[in-house]
Design a protein around this motif. Structure first.
Motif, PDB file in Angstrom:
ATOM      1  N   LYS A  73       0.670  -1.286  -0.210  1.00 49.42           N
ATOM      2  CA  LYS A  73       0.124   0.095  -0.013  1.00 49.42           C
ATOM      3  C   LYS A  73       0.929   1.430  -0.007  1.00 49.42           C
ATOM      4  O   LYS A  73       0.269   2.257  -0.518  1.00 49.42           O
ATOM      5  CB  LYS A  73      -1.013  -0.202   1.066  1.00 49.42           C
ATOM      6  CG  LYS A  73      -2.155  -0.948   0.985  1.00 49.42           C
ATOM      7  CD  LYS A  73      -3.131  -0.712   2.157  1.00 49.42           C
ATOM      8  CE  LYS A  73      -4.334  -1.735   1.766  1.00 49.42           C
ATOM      9  NZ  LYS A  73      -5.522  -1.225   2.466  1.00 49.42           N
ATOM     10  N   GLY A  91       0.750   4.163  -2.779  1.00 52.29           N
ATOM     11  CA  GLY A  91       0.661   5.375  -2.536  1.00 52.29           C
ATOM     12  C   GLY A  91       1.781   6.217  -3.073  1.00 52.29           C
ATOM     13  O   GLY A  91       1.627   7.369  -3.624  1.00 52.29           O
ATOM     14  N   VAL A 133     -10.816  14.389  -2.064  1.00 53.21           N
ATOM     15  CA  VAL A 133     -11.371  12.986  -2.408  1.00 53.21           C
ATOM     16  C   VAL A 133     -10.800  11.878  -1.932  1.00 53.21           C
ATOM     17  O   VAL A 133     -11.569  10.962  -1.597  1.00 53.21           O
ATOM     18  CB  VAL A 133     -11.373  12.970  -4.048  1.00 53.21           C
ATOM     19  CG1 VAL A 133     -11.895  11.556  -4.504  1.00 53.21           C
ATOM     20  CG2 VAL A 133     -12.218  14.182  -4.745  1.00 53.21           C
ATOM     21  N   PHE A 134      -9.642  11.689  -1.947  1.00 53.83           N
ATOM     22  CA  PHE A 134      -8.722  10.550  -1.164  1.00 53.83           C
ATOM     23  C   PHE A 134      -8.654  10.585   0.128  1.00 53.83           C
ATOM     24  O   PHE A 134      -7.466  10.026   0.339  1.00 53.83           O
ATOM     25  CB  PHE A 134      -7.839  10.219  -2.177  1.00 53.83           C
ATOM     26  CG  PHE A 134      -8.095   9.644  -3.571  1.00 53.83           C
ATOM     27  CD1 PHE A 134      -8.542   8.111  -3.523  1.00 53.83           C
ATOM     28  CD2 PHE A 134      -8.353  10.406  -4.707  1.00 53.83           C
ATOM     29  CE1 PHE A 134      -8.926   7.991  -4.943  1.00 53.83           C
ATOM     30  CE2 PHE A 134      -8.648   9.984  -5.915  1.00 53.83           C
ATOM     31  CZ  PHE A 134      -8.776   8.627  -6.015  1.00 53.83           C
ATOM     32  N   LYS A 135      -8.959  11.588   0.926  1.00 59.47           N
ATOM     33  CA  LYS A 135      -8.694  11.902   2.427  1.00 59.47           C
ATOM     34  C   LYS A 135      -8.706  10.609   3.173  1.00 59.47           C
ATOM     35  O   LYS A 135      -7.691  10.508   3.974  1.00 59.47           O
ATOM     36  CB  LYS A 135      -9.587  12.930   2.824  1.00 59.47           C
ATOM     37  CG  LYS A 135      -9.289  13.341   4.214  1.00 59.47           C
ATOM     38  CD  LYS A 135     -10.118  14.390   4.822  1.00 59.47           C
ATOM     39  CE  LYS A 135     -11.534  14.358   4.549  1.00 59.47           C
ATOM     40  NZ  LYS A 135     -12.393  15.124   5.320  1.00 59.47           N
ATOM     41  N   ASP A 136      -9.701   9.991   3.180  1.00 57.31           N
ATOM     42  CA  ASP A 136     -10.110   8.467   3.876  1.00 57.31           C
ATOM     43  C   ASP A 136      -9.884   7.445   3.004  1.00 57.31           C
ATOM     44  O   ASP A 136     -10.301   6.518   3.675  1.00 57.31           O
ATOM     45  CB  ASP A 136     -11.336   8.653   4.596  1.00 57.31           C
ATOM     46  CG  ASP A 136     -11.309  10.082   5.505  1.00 57.31           C
ATOM     47  OD1 ASP A 136     -10.571  10.258   6.213  1.00 57.31           O
ATOM     48  OD2 ASP A 136     -12.521  10.688   5.516  1.00 57.31           O
ATOM     49  N   THR A 137      -8.940   7.352   1.988  1.00 57.96           N
ATOM     50  CA  THR A 137      -8.771   6.213   1.537  1.00 57.96           C
ATOM     51  C   THR A 137      -7.949   5.082   2.088  1.00 57.96           C
ATOM     52  O   THR A 137      -7.173   5.194   2.779  1.00 57.96           O
ATOM     53  CB  THR A 137      -8.286   6.415  -0.089  1.00 57.96           C
ATOM     54  OG1 THR A 137      -8.297   5.421  -0.961  1.00 57.96           O
ATOM     55  CG2 THR A 137      -6.669   6.923   0.069  1.00 57.96           C
ATOM     56  N   THR A 138      -8.633   3.896   1.884  1.00 60.92           N
ATOM     57  CA  THR A 138      -7.948   2.774   2.336  1.00 60.92           C
ATOM     58  C   THR A 138      -7.111   2.009   0.985  1.00 60.92           C
ATOM     59  O   THR A 138      -6.359   0.812   1.239  1.00 60.92           O
ATOM     60  CB  THR A 138      -8.502   1.664   3.056  1.00 60.92           C
ATOM     61  OG1 THR A 138      -9.594   1.153   2.182  1.00 60.92           O
ATOM     62  CG2 THR A 138      -9.287   2.384   4.331  1.00 60.92           C
ATOM     63  N   LEU A 139      -7.035   2.696  -0.123  1.00 63.32           N
ATOM     64  CA  LEU A 139      -6.562   2.025  -1.208  1.00 63.32           C
ATOM     65  C   LEU A 139      -4.998   2.054  -1.430  1.00 63.32           C
ATOM     66  O   LEU A 139      -4.266   0.942  -1.655  1.00 63.32           O
ATOM     67  CB  LEU A 139      -7.152   2.899  -2.641  1.00 63.32           C
ATOM     68  CG  LEU A 139      -6.532   2.359  -4.024  1.00 63.32           C
ATOM     69  CD1 LEU A 139      -7.068   0.870  -3.947  1.00 63.32           C
ATOM     70  CD2 LEU A 139      -6.968   3.249  -5.003  1.00 63.32           C
ATOM     71  N   PHE A 140      -4.365   3.174  -0.727  1.00 58.41           N
ATOM     72  CA  PHE A 140      -2.965   3.299  -0.538  1.00 58.41           C
ATOM     73  C   PHE A 140      -2.754   3.918   0.765  1.00 58.41           C
ATOM     74  O   PHE A 140      -3.547   4.470   1.350  1.00 58.41           O
ATOM     75  CB  PHE A 140      -2.340   4.101  -1.665  1.00 58.41           C
ATOM     76  CG  PHE A 140      -3.050   5.424  -2.175  1.00 58.41           C
ATOM     77  CD1 PHE A 140      -2.674   6.557  -1.212  1.00 58.41           C
ATOM     78  CD2 PHE A 140      -4.067   5.347  -2.990  1.00 58.41           C
ATOM     79  CE1 PHE A 140      -3.398   7.846  -1.514  1.00 58.41           C
ATOM     80  CE2 PHE A 140      -4.533   6.607  -3.360  1.00 58.41           C
ATOM     81  CZ  PHE A 140      -4.268   7.885  -2.738  1.00 58.41           C
ATOM     82  N   ASP A 141      -1.481   3.997   1.102  1.00 50.39           N
ATOM     83  CA  ASP A 141      -0.976   4.490   2.150  1.00 50.39           C
ATOM     84  C   ASP A 141      -0.869   5.992   2.196  1.00 50.39           C
ATOM     85  O   ASP A 141      -0.087   6.445   1.217  1.00 50.39           O
ATOM     86  CB  ASP A 141       0.545   4.062   2.620  1.00 50.39           C
ATOM     87  CG  ASP A 141       1.012   4.652   3.917  1.00 50.39           C
ATOM     88  OD1 ASP A 141       0.190   4.333   4.987  1.00 50.39           O
ATOM     89  OD2 ASP A 141       2.094   5.117   4.158  1.00 50.39           O
ATOM     90  N   THR A 142      -1.610   6.869   2.983  1.00 50.39           N
ATOM     91  CA  THR A 142      -1.601   8.222   2.752  1.00 50.39           C
ATOM     92  C   THR A 142      -0.392   8.939   3.141  1.00 50.39           C
ATOM     93  O   THR A 142       0.138   9.900   2.755  1.00 50.39           O
ATOM     94  CB  THR A 142      -2.592   8.802   3.344  1.00 50.39           C
ATOM     95  OG1 THR A 142      -2.758   8.447   4.779  1.00 50.39           O
ATOM     96  CG2 THR A 142      -4.235   8.380   2.712  1.00 50.39           C
TER      97      THR A 142
END
Length: 145
Positions: A34, A38, A89-98
């Motif tokens: 992840k 990111g 838009v991607f603030k709380d995503t779990t798709l990648f490591d922020t």
């Protein structure tokens, strides 16, 4: 696209992608797959936004040189807003490591700006078109008596 425009784009893109590759390696070690995703997303976002901005600015400079400075300010504002919308838009995503995304985004942006500045300083840009100086001189010289 003229050759000096392509050269300027490459001078900024290559170091940014190199930093992205390093960031992917570090992110894999720190945050796993992840983190790597990111870092890739951060690098691609910078490359796309800044690359598109450079191309638009070069096209504007050729077509409307009188609007160059205003267009540059508008372009940088638009780029910041685009990245801000992406972050919201991607603030709380779990798709990648922020965190990996954020550090890569910051690093790639700084590298892009530094490389673009260096490329501009090294570019041999003509400030006056050589043909126009000769034409102007012939027009104002007057007729011989």
């Amino acid at each position: 696209m003229q050759s000096n425009d392509a050269r300027l784009l490459l001078h900024a893109l290559v170091p940014t992608l190199a930093l992205g590759a390093v960031a992917v390696g570090v992110s894999v070690a720190v945050a796993g797959a992840k983190g790597a995703l990111g870092a890739v997303v951060g690098t691609l976002l910078v490359a796309l936004v800044m690359g598109a901005g450079l191309l638009v600015l070069q096209k504007t400079a050729k077509s409307f040189p009188q609007l160059f400075q205003m267009m540059g300010l508008l372009l940088y504002t638009t780029q910041i807003l685009f990245v801000l919308v992406f972050l919201i838009v991607f603030k709380d995503t779990t798709l990648f490591d922020t965190k990996a995304f954020a550090f890569t985004l910051l690093g790639a942006t700084l590298v892009w700006i530094a490389a673009q500045t260096h490329g501009h300083m090294k570019a041999k840009t003509l400030y006056v078109e050589p043909d126009s100086a000769g034409t102007k001189k012939a027009e104002t010289a007057g007729s011989p008596t």
